[in-house]
Each structure stands twice: as structure tokens, then as C-alpha cells.
Write a protein that holds these residues in place. Structure first.
Motif, mmCIF file in Angstrom:
data_model
loop_
_atom_site.group_PDB
_atom_site.id
_atom_site.type_symbol
_atom_site.label_atom_id
_atom_site.label_comp_id
_atom_site.label_asym_id
_atom_site.label_seq_id
_atom_site.Cartn_x
_atom_site.Cartn_y
_atom_site.Cartn_z
ATOM 1 N N ALA A 17 0.836 -1.203 0.000
ATOM 2 C CA ALA A 17 0.000 0.000 0.000
ATOM 3 C C ALA A 17 0.871 1.253 0.000
ATOM 4 C CB ALA A 17 -0.927 -0.010 1.216
ATOM 5 N N LEU A 18 1.939 1.243 0.776
ATOM 6 C CA LEU A 18 2.829 2.406 0.814
ATOM 7 C C LEU A 18 3.545 2.586 -0.519
ATOM 8 C CD1 LEU A 18 4.272 1.912 4.395
ATOM 9 C CD2 LEU A 18 2.634 3.664 3.667
ATOM 10 N N MET A 19 3.908 1.494 -1.154
ATOM 11 C CA MET A 19 4.574 1.571 -2.461
ATOM 12 C C MET A 19 3.616 2.145 -3.510
ATOM 13 S SD MET A 19 7.316 1.223 -4.066
ATOM 14 C CE MET A 19 7.818 1.181 -5.763
ATOM 15 N N ALA A 29 8.480 4.049 -10.966
ATOM 16 C CA ALA A 29 8.720 2.949 -10.030
ATOM 17 C C ALA A 29 10.061 3.070 -9.301
ATOM 18 C CB ALA A 29 8.600 1.606 -10.736
ATOM 19 N N PRO A 30 11.183 3.323 -10.006
ATOM 20 C CA PRO A 30 12.446 3.458 -9.266
ATOM 21 C C PRO A 30 12.448 4.627 -8.280
ATOM 22 C CG PRO A 30 12.904 3.037 -11.579
ATOM 23 C CD PRO A 30 11.423 3.287 -11.459
ATOM 24 N N GLN A 31 11.863 5.759 -8.665
ATOM 25 C CA GLN A 31 11.785 6.895 -7.741
ATOM 26 C C GLN A 31 10.893 6.557 -6.554
ATOM 27 O OE1 GLN A 31 10.596 10.571 -9.528
ATOM 28 N NE2 GLN A 31 12.597 10.950 -10.425
ATOM 29 N N ALA A 32 9.806 5.837 -6.811
ATOM 30 C CA ALA A 32 8.909 5.437 -5.728
ATOM 31 C C ALA A 32 9.634 4.529 -4.739
ATOM 32 C CB ALA A 32 7.676 4.736 -6.296
ATOM 33 N N GLU A 33 10.429 3.604 -5.264
ATOM 34 C CA GLU A 33 11.202 2.722 -4.388
ATOM 35 C C GLU A 33 12.187 3.525 -3.561
ATOM 36 O OE1 GLU A 33 12.953 -0.107 -7.059
ATOM 37 O OE2 GLU A 33 11.067 -1.181 -7.335
ATOM 38 N N ASP A 34 12.874 4.489 -4.185
ATOM 39 C CA ASP A 34 13.816 5.344 -3.455
ATOM 40 C C ASP A 34 13.106 6.148 -2.375
ATOM 41 O OD1 ASP A 34 15.855 4.431 -5.064
ATOM 42 O OD2 ASP A 34 15.979 6.257 -6.285
ATOM 43 N N LEU A 35 11.969 6.709 -2.740
ATOM 44 C CA LEU A 35 11.196 7.505 -1.793
ATOM 45 C C LEU A 35 10.777 6.661 -0.592
ATOM 46 C CD1 LEU A 35 9.652 10.115 -1.023
ATOM 47 C CD2 LEU A 35 7.754 9.263 -2.435
ATOM 48 N N GLN A 37 12.011 3.799 0.455
ATOM 49 C CA GLN A 37 13.173 3.341 1.216
ATOM 50 C C GLN A 37 13.708 4.454 2.118
ATOM 51 O OE1 GLN A 37 16.498 2.015 -1.132
ATOM 52 N NE2 GLN A 37 17.518 1.107 0.622
ATOM 53 N N THR A 38 13.795 5.659 1.602
ATOM 54 C CA THR A 38 14.266 6.796 2.389
ATOM 55 C C THR A 38 13.374 7.015 3.606
ATOM 56 O OG1 THR A 38 15.188 7.870 0.430
ATOM 57 C CG2 THR A 38 14.720 9.290 2.321
ATOM 58 N N VAL A 39 12.071 6.984 3.373
ATOM 59 C CA VAL A 39 11.127 7.222 4.464
ATOM 60 C C VAL A 39 11.159 6.082 5.477
ATOM 61 C CG1 VAL A 39 8.654 7.375 4.968
ATOM 62 C CG2 VAL A 39 9.644 8.770 3.157
ATOM 63 N N LEU A 40 11.257 4.855 5.018
ATOM 64 C CA LEU A 40 11.292 3.729 5.959
ATOM 65 C C LEU A 40 12.581 3.726 6.786
ATOM 66 C CD1 LEU A 40 9.654 0.850 3.899
ATOM 67 C CD2 LEU A 40 8.674 2.136 5.808
ATOM 68 N N MET A 41 13.682 4.149 6.190
ATOM 69 C CA MET A 41 14.930 4.241 6.967
ATOM 70 C C MET A 41 14.785 5.274 8.084
ATOM 71 S SD MET A 41 17.988 3.735 4.104
ATOM 72 C CE MET A 41 18.293 5.450 4.091
ATOM 73 N N ARG A 42 14.158 6.382 7.782
ATOM 74 C CA ARG A 42 13.948 7.410 8.807
ATOM 75 C C ARG A 42 12.937 6.940 9.844
ATOM 76 N NH1 ARG A 42 13.957 12.573 4.829
ATOM 77 N NH2 ARG A 42 16.193 12.531 4.444
ATOM 78 N N ARG A 74 15.407 20.132 -2.868
ATOM 79 C CA ARG A 74 16.791 19.691 -2.719
ATOM 80 C C ARG A 74 17.434 19.373 -4.062
ATOM 81 N NH1 ARG A 74 14.891 16.238 1.754
ATOM 82 N NH2 ARG A 74 15.247 14.492 0.369
ATOM 83 N N GLY A 75 16.724 19.617 -5.141
ATOM 84 C CA GLY A 75 17.322 19.474 -6.453
ATOM 85 C C GLY A 75 17.205 18.098 -7.082
ATOM 86 N N ARG A 76 16.292 17.263 -6.597
ATOM 87 C CA ARG A 76 16.089 15.974 -7.262
ATOM 88 C C ARG A 76 15.400 16.257 -8.596
ATOM 89 N NH1 ARG A 76 16.364 10.640 -4.259
ATOM 90 N NH2 ARG A 76 17.385 11.341 -2.404
ATOM 91 N N PRO A 77 16.005 15.863 -9.680
ATOM 92 C CA PRO A 77 15.402 16.189 -10.968
ATOM 93 C C PRO A 77 14.176 15.312 -11.253
ATOM 94 C CG PRO A 77 17.350 14.841 -11.289
ATOM 95 C CD PRO A 77 17.260 15.128 -9.814
ATOM 96 N N GLU A 78 13.191 15.923 -11.840
ATOM 97 C CA GLU A 78 12.059 15.162 -12.338
ATOM 98 C C GLU A 78 12.345 14.856 -13.793
ATOM 99 O OE1 GLU A 78 8.103 16.416 -11.704
ATOM 100 O OE2 GLU A 78 8.530 17.133 -9.699
ATOM 101 N N THR A 79 11.999 13.682 -14.210
ATOM 102 C CA THR A 79 12.244 13.280 -15.585
ATOM 103 C C THR A 79 10.986 13.522 -16.406
ATOM 104 O OG1 THR A 79 13.678 11.549 -14.735
ATOM 105 C CG2 THR A 79 13.004 11.390 -17.052
#
Length: 174
Positions: A17-19, A29-35, A37-42, A74-79
């Protein structure tokens, strides 16, 4: 005592559900995974406090939205992409698929905040007050952002006009 007791179970139970939410926010999908993962680590760092009386699901969803919105700062580029792709020649693959592609393309052209409001209001079926709480803003801001986002969708994807005609930013279908 394990400081992450319950965290692994929470992630296993809520990951899909979070994904989905992360994917709807990013459109990639790759950006979603990064997002996610970042949030779950925090989240893991604060798990003890969350597990002892907090609301982990609400915390993670709000963190997803806040992190997604802050990526641009923070400068993350959108594609940029050419959504929707050219209409294929041959048999029509179905109006539902075309609508989904057009909607996804239009969503990716909204601001991150507008996209977050629409995902929370209409995909997650949240009320105005719940959405305001998750975004840390007033209910009036949610209403105006919803109204602006729906208006922008009508301009960006006129082929979806029939789907968006009856959407009232004041109410969430329940």
C-alpha cells in the motif's frame, strides 16, 4: 530488547500500500522505491516512539508526502516524459487503459503538492480534514489545492472531461 520490534512486521504488512502511494506521488517505479526506502529508513530510527502510542501508518504516509515535496527543493530532478504516448495504430486497447495513461500523464504535470492532495483525497479516499492533517495545512488549503488540481487536470487531459465533470472538491465519494 530489539529496538525494531514490530517494525519488520509493519513493513511487511503495509509495504504494498505504501509503495502504491509512493508510485502515485512520483509516477516512476524506481523513484517510488527510493522515496519509500528513504522514508522507511527514517521511520526505523523513530520506531520505538511510534510503536509506543503513535500512529505509524499516518506517520509514514505523511513522511512520504513531505519527502516527495521536499525532493524538488533539494534538487532531485524530475524526468519529463511524453505522456500519453502516441495513439497506437490498430485495434483500440480499451478506453480504460487510455484513460489511465492520460490521467497518469496529466498527474505528472501537476505540482507535487497538487498531486499529493489528489492522491490522498481520491485514491486513498481521505476526507478534507484527514488530508489537511497529513499535509500539515488548513482544510481551506486542501479545498483550494483540490479545486486548482482538478481544473488543471481538465486542461491537461480534456479527454478525461467526462470522468472529472462530476468530481466535487468539497466531497470525497464514500
Amino acid at each position: 530488547m530489539d529496538p525494531y520490534e514490530g517494525f519488520r512486521e509493519f513493513v511487511r504488512g503495509r509495504q504494498r500500500a505504501l509503495m502504491r502511494t509512493a508510485y502515485l506521488l512520483t509516477g516512476d517505479a524506481p523513484q517510488a522505491e527510493d522515496l519509500l526506502q528513504t522514508v522507511l529508513m527514517r521511520t526505523a530510527r523513530h520506531w520505538g516512539r511510534l510503536a509506543d502510542g503513535g500512529n505509524p501508518d499516518a506517520y509514514v504516509r505523511r513522511a512520504l508526502i513531505n519527502e516527495h515535496i521536499s525532493w524538488r527543493r533539494r534538487g532531485r530532478p524530475e524526468t519529463p516524459t511524453a505522456w500519453p504516448p502516441e495513439t497506437p495504430s490498430g485495434p483500440d486497447p480499451g478506453d480504460e487503459s487510455l484513460h489511465r495513461m492520460a490521467l497518469q500523464g496529466a498527474l505528472m504535470r501537476l505540482t507535487r503538492r497538487q498531486r499529493a492532495v489528489l492522491v490522498l483525497r481520491y485514491y486513498e479516499d481521505r476526507s478534507i480534514d484527514e488530508t489537511a492533517d497529513l499535509l500539515g495545512c488548513s482544510p481551506g488549503t486542501v479545498k483550494s489545492q483540490t479545486n486548482h488540481a482538478l481544473g488543471r487536470l481538465r486542461v491537461l487531459a480534456p479527454e478525461l472531461a467526462d470522468l472529472l465533470r462530476d468530481v466535487d472538491p468539497e466531497e470525497v465519494p464514500r
